[in-house]
Scaffold this active site. Structure first.
Site, PDB file in Angstrom:
ATOM      1  N   PHE A 150       0.810  -1.220   0.000  1.00  0.00           N
ATOM      2  CA  PHE A 150       0.000   0.000   0.000  1.00  0.00           C
ATOM      3  C   PHE A 150       0.841   1.265   0.000  1.00  0.00           C
ATOM      4  CE2 PHE A 150       0.843   0.044   4.586  1.00  0.00           C
ATOM      5  CZ  PHE A 150       0.979   1.409   4.832  1.00  0.00           C
ATOM      6  N   LYS A 174      -1.167  -7.328  -9.113  1.00  0.00           N
ATOM      7  CA  LYS A 174      -2.145  -7.358  -7.997  1.00  0.00           C
ATOM      8  C   LYS A 174      -1.681  -6.273  -7.016  1.00  0.00           C
ATOM      9  CE  LYS A 174      -3.101  -8.337  -4.218  1.00  0.00           C
ATOM     10  NZ  LYS A 174      -3.502  -7.333  -3.212  1.00  0.00           N
ATOM     11  N   GLU A 177      -4.940  -3.740  -1.936  1.00  0.00           N
ATOM     12  CA  GLU A 177      -6.375  -3.474  -1.925  1.00  0.00           C
ATOM     13  C   GLU A 177      -6.706  -2.190  -1.158  1.00  0.00           C
ATOM     14  OE1 GLU A 177      -4.612  -5.648  -0.379  1.00  0.00           O
ATOM     15  OE2 GLU A 177      -5.525  -6.483   1.433  1.00  0.00           O
ATOM     16  N   SER A 227       5.414  -6.865   3.540  1.00  0.00           N
ATOM     17  CA  SER A 227       6.000  -7.164   4.843  1.00  0.00           C
ATOM     18  C   SER A 227       6.792  -8.480   4.775  1.00  0.00           C
ATOM     19  CB  SER A 227       4.887  -7.270   5.885  1.00  0.00           C
ATOM     20  OG  SER A 227       3.973  -8.263   5.485  1.00  0.00           O
ATOM     21  N   CYS A 282       9.512   1.952   3.460  1.00  0.00           N
ATOM     22  CA  CYS A 282      10.427   0.874   3.839  1.00  0.00           C
ATOM     23  C   CYS A 282      11.838   1.403   4.043  1.00  0.00           C
ATOM     24  CB  CYS A 282      10.440  -0.210   2.780  1.00  0.00           C
ATOM     25  SG  CYS A 282      11.151   0.357   1.247  1.00  0.00           S
ATOM     26  N   GLU A 382       9.013  -3.618  13.256  1.00  0.00           N
ATOM     27  CA  GLU A 382       8.822  -2.597  12.224  1.00  0.00           C
ATOM     28  C   GLU A 382       7.493  -1.909  12.538  1.00  0.00           C
ATOM     29  OE1 GLU A 382       7.830  -3.825   8.173  1.00  0.00           O
ATOM     30  OE2 GLU A 382       8.883  -2.069   7.412  1.00  0.00           O
TER      31      GLU A 382
HETATM   32  P1  NAD Z   1       1.613  -6.488   3.168  1.00  0.00           P
HETATM   33  O1  NAD Z   1       2.641  -7.545   3.280  1.00  0.00           O
HETATM   34  O2  NAD Z   1       0.488  -6.489   4.143  1.00  0.00           O
HETATM   35  O3  NAD Z   1       0.911  -6.539   1.711  1.00  0.00           O
HETATM   36  C1  NAD Z   1       1.679  -6.587   0.531  1.00  0.00           C
HETATM   37  C2  NAD Z   1       0.861  -7.294  -0.551  1.00  0.00           C
HETATM   38  O4  NAD Z   1       0.601  -8.643  -0.120  1.00  0.00           O
HETATM   39  C3  NAD Z   1      -0.495  -6.655  -0.802  1.00  0.00           C
HETATM   40  O5  NAD Z   1      -0.765  -6.675  -2.187  1.00  0.00           O
HETATM   41  C4  NAD Z   1      -1.461  -7.548  -0.038  1.00  0.00           C
HETATM   42  O6  NAD Z   1      -2.751  -7.592  -0.596  1.00  0.00           O
HETATM   43  C5  NAD Z   1      -0.791  -8.900  -0.098  1.00  0.00           C
HETATM   44  N1  NAD Z   1      -1.096  -9.731   1.080  1.00  0.00           N
HETATM   45  C6  NAD Z   1      -1.384  -9.307   2.339  1.00  0.00           C
HETATM   46  N2  NAD Z   1      -1.586 -10.355   3.149  1.00  0.00           N
HETATM   47  C7  NAD Z   1      -1.408 -11.469   2.399  1.00  0.00           C
HETATM   48  C8  NAD Z   1      -1.480 -12.881   2.676  1.00  0.00           C
HETATM   49  N3  NAD Z   1      -1.777 -13.338   3.898  1.00  0.00           N
HETATM   50  N4  NAD Z   1      -1.231 -13.731   1.676  1.00  0.00           N
HETATM   51  C9  NAD Z   1      -0.922 -13.288   0.443  1.00  0.00           C
HETATM   52  N5  NAD Z   1      -0.855 -11.970   0.119  1.00  0.00           N
HETATM   53  C10 NAD Z   1      -1.092 -11.081   1.083  1.00  0.00           C
HETATM   54  O7  NAD Z   1       2.378  -5.079   3.165  1.00  0.00           O
HETATM   55  P2  NAD Z   1       1.758  -3.623   3.222  1.00  0.00           P
HETATM   56  O8  NAD Z   1       1.212  -3.377   4.580  1.00  0.00           O
HETATM   57  O9  NAD Z   1       0.885  -3.391   2.040  1.00  0.00           O
HETATM   58  O10 NAD Z   1       3.079  -2.752   2.995  1.00  0.00           O
HETATM   59  C11 NAD Z   1       3.957  -2.396   4.032  1.00  0.00           C
HETATM   60  C12 NAD Z   1       5.107  -3.374   4.137  1.00  0.00           C
HETATM   61  O11 NAD Z   1       5.811  -3.416   2.894  1.00  0.00           O
HETATM   62  C13 NAD Z   1       6.152  -2.950   5.160  1.00  0.00           C
HETATM   63  O12 NAD Z   1       6.586  -4.087   5.841  1.00  0.00           O
HETATM   64  C14 NAD Z   1       7.265  -2.351   4.316  1.00  0.00           C
HETATM   65  O13 NAD Z   1       8.552  -2.380   4.905  1.00  0.00           O
HETATM   66  C15 NAD Z   1       7.211  -3.233   3.126  1.00  0.00           C
HETATM   67  N6  NAD Z   1       7.833  -2.592   1.981  1.00  0.00           N
HETATM   68  C16 NAD Z   1       9.059  -3.037   1.618  1.00  0.00           C
HETATM   69  C17 NAD Z   1       9.719  -2.434   0.564  1.00  0.00           C
HETATM   70  C18 NAD Z   1      11.067  -2.910   0.142  1.00  0.00           C
HETATM   71  O14 NAD Z   1      11.498  -2.519  -0.923  1.00  0.00           O
HETATM   72  N7  NAD Z   1      11.767  -3.734   0.885  1.00  0.00           N
HETATM   73  C19 NAD Z   1       9.102  -1.380  -0.133  1.00  0.00           C
HETATM   74  C20 NAD Z   1       7.841  -0.965   0.268  1.00  0.00           C
HETATM   75  C21 NAD Z   1       7.214  -1.589   1.326  1.00  0.00           C
END
Ligand code: NAD
Length: 497
Positions: A150, A174, A177, A227, A282, A382
């Protein structure tokens, strides 16, 4: 009636077959602004099928034509970046100037992808054996899946799809959401730029859609950002299903401040990197490691600057916007209580701030916590919000040891005027992206982005040269054109003469 956002498949909006939807909030107002459809496995299968069909022609389209589409997309983005930033702010909450910055960093990758004819030139070795030439070519993988978080709804997809498309792949994205509309805007802009239908597709949804992509036999690769627990799951599931996977995870980034540093530069940088985008980056700095005796003076300078920050509606010229959801806001605020009970000193409590926005917005002001014990979840987790922790250390060595003992390795920074210390830090620190007097060292598009340890799963970083490698596979060709002399029968392993 609330608007419902459809998928974007084969160059048009598509409601799919699913009946589940999720709410999309305007975080500064705290209200649901629209609903987004959640794809079923059947919807994903259809999108992948369309992308697979489109990949036959797109993979054979001349590299010049593909490059022209990228140039046209770049022009559209440039002309209409304010429109995209406004959509982004309305669903993410980050302030407009920050949203524009995100679009600009994504645009960099589009510009990089415009150079794809040069980047995918193969190698040629003439006459490796008498009259035999060897050369290598880079071919597209086919259908590639992208799953994005997000916090950068425009930039993170743009880390991947421009390179994937320019190298001849077709895409099923994808997006998160939580702020899904940007992805459809991009789909329409790519179509306007001349991209054939079916080359770029968006399926919205949650775990069901992600799992369908991870296990689909016609999806060649997965690029994931999110994450750490989900990144690990995506990596393990995707690779178990035979896919090439790059999965970038979470972070806990430290800024090490040596006593000889320029403390005004440090204070500016800590505030910018700690509270920009409400800490939902991040590469945000979440821990300041102050090598004594600088902590008291530095905290004073940071507190002064924090006092001038305005938290409020990102459309109204504020410095910092709301958090993404009420649930996330409450989770982040909960760490301020934990800090108190763990014996840390809350210097600035973001819950007590005044906010320039609607009463129901998901507000939390910038928060500064001193003397955070390294055993506390405030240090270890985090938090992903506007919470900056200070840990006081007695030496450079203690600071580096602390950074290296953590599970993550995304970004870090050192602030010092000692070139020798900085040079030692860049070698000793076990982190993938390092800043020297630079707080958020996100590499430019022609380098690659990615961390170490639990911040990445898989072998390839995002964009830059590693992105080009990730989205192509190399074919080596050994050729001999007919020549009057024939070698005759020889069952030995080919050698060169
Ligand atoms: P998230 O892991 O909750 O979601 C990421 C994606 O995974 C979304 O599209 C989501 O719909 C999907 N998802 C969520 N739960 C899932 C599940 N149980 N099974 C399969 N898919 C699932 O992350 P977020 O809250 O959207 O974003 C923040 C996180 O992203 C933070 O931890 C941040 O550090 C990380 N991030 C990392 C980088 C990097 O380059 N390392 C860059 C941006 C964000």
């Amino acid at each position: 009636m609330t608007e419902t956002l459809d998928h974007w498949i084969s160059g048009t909006t598509d409601p799919g077959e699913g009946t589940r939807t999720g709410p999309v909030y305007d975080p500064a107002l705290g209200v649901v602004s629209k609903e987004v459809r959640f794809a079923t496995a059947g919807d994903v299968d259809r999108a992948v099928g369309i992308a697979k069909e489109a990949s036959k022609a797109w993979g054979n389209t001349s590299i010049t034509k593909r490059q022209q589409v990228m140039f046209a997309f770049r022009e559209i983005l440039n002309q209409r970046k304010d429109e995209l930033a406004a959509i982004l702010t309305s669903e993410h909450g980050k302030v407009l100037s920050d949203a524009a910055g995100e679009v600009a960093r994504g645009l960099e990758v589009v510009e990089f992808a415009c150079a794809m004819p040069h980047l995918t030139k193969g190698a040629f070795s003439q006459n490796v054996s008498t009259d035999v030439d060897v050369y290598s070519i880079k071919e597209p993988l086919g259908v590639v899946g992208i799953i994005s978080p997000f916090n950068f709804p425009a930039m993170v997809p743009m880390w991947f799809f421009p390179i994937a498309i320019a190298t001849g792949n077709t895409v099923v994205l994808k997006p998160s959401e939580k702020d899904p509309s940007v992805a459809n805007w991009i789909g329409a802009a790519l179509k306007e730029a001349g991209l054939p239908d079916g080359v770029f597709n968006v399926v919205h949804g949650d775990k069901e859609a992600v799992d369908a992509l991870l296990t689909h036999p016609d999806v060649a690769s997965i690029s994931f950002v999110g994450s750490t627990p989900i990144a690990k799951y995506v990596y393990e599931t995707g690779t178990a299903h035979g896919k090439r996977v790059q999965a970038l995870g979470g972070a806990k980034n430290h800024m090490l401040v040596l006593p000889d540093a320029d403390l005004d530069l440090v204070a500016d940088s800590a505030v910018n990197a700690g509270f920009g985008s409400a800490g939902e980056r991040c590469m945000a700095i979440s821990v300041l490691l102050a090598v004594e005796p600088v902590a008291d003076e530095l905290i004073g300078k940071i507190r002064d600057r924090m006092g001038k920050l305005v938290t409020g509606d990102g459309r109204k010229g504020c410095d910092m916007g709301p958090l993404i959801t009420r649930e996330h806001r409450d989770k982040v605020a909960g760490y301020i209580d934990v800090a108190g009970s763990d014996g840390a000193t809350v210097v600035v409590d973001g819950r007590e701030g005044k906010f320039e926005g609607a009463d129901d917005g998901f507000w939390l002001g910038p928060t500064l916590i001193d003397k955070v014990p390294t055993t506390s979840p405030v240090y270890q987790d985090e938090i992903f919000g506007p919470v900056l922790s200070v840990v006081r250390v007695s030496s450079y060595t203690d600071g580096v040891e602390l950074i290296n003992s953590g599970p993550y390795g995304n970004g870090t920074a050192i602030f010092t005027n000692d070139g020798g210390a900085a040079r030692r830090f860049e070698r000793e620190v076990e982190v993938g992206m390092v800043g020297i007097n630079v707080p958020i060292p996100v590499p430019v598009a022609y380098h690659s982005f990615g961390g170490y340890k639990a911040s990445i799963f898989g072998d390839a970083k995002a964009y830059g040269p590693q992105g080009v490698e990730f989205f192509t596979r190399e074919k080596a060709i050994t050729s001999r054109w007919l020549d009057p002399s024939h070698g005759g029968i020889n069952l030995g392993f080919p050698t060169h003469d």
